[in-house]
Motif scaffolding. Structure first.
Motif, short mmCIF file in Angstrom:
data_model
loop_
_atom_site.label_atom_id
_atom_site.label_comp_id
_atom_site.label_asym_id
_atom_site.label_seq_id
_atom_site.Cartn_x
_atom_site.Cartn_y
_atom_site.Cartn_z
N ARG A 1 37.27 55.94 -5.20
CA ARG A 1 38.61 55.38 -5.32
C ARG A 1 39.13 54.98 -3.95
N GLN A 2 40.02 54.03 -3.97
CA GLN A 2 40.66 53.59 -2.74
C GLN A 2 42.16 53.49 -2.98
N ALA A 3 42.87 54.36 -2.32
CA ALA A 3 44.32 54.37 -2.42
C ALA A 3 44.91 53.36 -1.43
N GLY B 1 46.23 51.64 1.60
CA GLY B 1 46.26 52.00 3.00
C GLY B 1 45.26 53.05 3.42
N LYS B 2 44.38 53.44 2.51
CA LYS B 2 43.39 54.48 2.81
C LYS B 2 41.97 53.96 2.61
N GLU B 3 41.04 54.67 3.18
CA GLU B 3 39.64 54.31 3.02
C GLU B 3 39.14 54.73 1.64
N ARG B 4 38.11 54.05 1.21
CA ARG B 4 37.51 54.40 -0.06
C ARG B 4 36.83 55.76 0.06
N GLU B 5 36.97 56.58 -0.98
CA GLU B 5 36.36 57.90 -0.95
C GLU B 5 35.60 58.15 -2.24
N SER C 1 39.42 67.22 -4.01
CA SER C 1 40.72 66.63 -4.38
C SER C 1 40.89 66.48 -5.89
N GLU D 1 49.57 60.98 -6.10
CA GLU D 1 48.58 60.71 -5.05
C GLU D 1 47.22 60.32 -5.61
N ALA E 1 45.29 54.76 -7.23
CA ALA E 1 44.22 54.11 -6.47
C ALA E 1 43.49 53.13 -7.37
#
Length: 125
Positions: free
Chosen positions: A37-39, A41-45, A62, A88, A91
């Motif tokens: 997933r990619q939220a 402003g965040k990197e893909r995790e 998480s 949170e 994403a």
């Protein structure tokens, strides 16, 4: 090879949507599919994965205890049951495969060669 992820949308906090990923165009019977997933402003995790032949699974801290990954190997379809969603968790969710391993306790090993287009999950508070 094509991967089609679907099932996203707008969900209230605490909701339990189910994402699915349908894979087609490859003949491997031994493969792993990862969920990422990619939220904003965040990197893909990487958040979850499953192996088709060994049934190995892994969930990121998480999402552990809230998300469950499963598969229907006859259809080359993998699902991600998401429970107790939080804002949170908002994403774009992707499924991916090809030359990866799903290692219990560790995660996705390798860089997937094929990615689905992603499906947006928005969790409202």
């Amino acid at each position: 090879v094509q991967l089609q992820a679907y099932g996203g949308g707008l969900v209230q906090a605490g909701g339990s949507p189910r994402l699915s990923c349908a894979a087609s165009g490859f003949t491997d019977d031994d493969y792993a599919i990862g969920w990422f997933r990619q939220a904003p402003g965040k990197e893909r995790e990487g958040i979850s994965c499953i192996g088709s032949s060994d049934g190995n699974t892994w969930d990121a801290d998480s999402v552990k205890g809230r998300f469950t990954v499963g598969s229907d190997n006859t259809e080359k379809t993998v699902y991600l049951q998401m429970n107790s969603l939080k804002p949170e968790d908002t994403a774009v969710y992707f499924c991916a495969t090809h030359r990866i391993l799903c290692v219990p306790g560790s995660g996705v090993r390798g860089t997937p060669g094929y990615w689905g287009q992603g499906t947006l999950v928005t969790v409202s508070s």
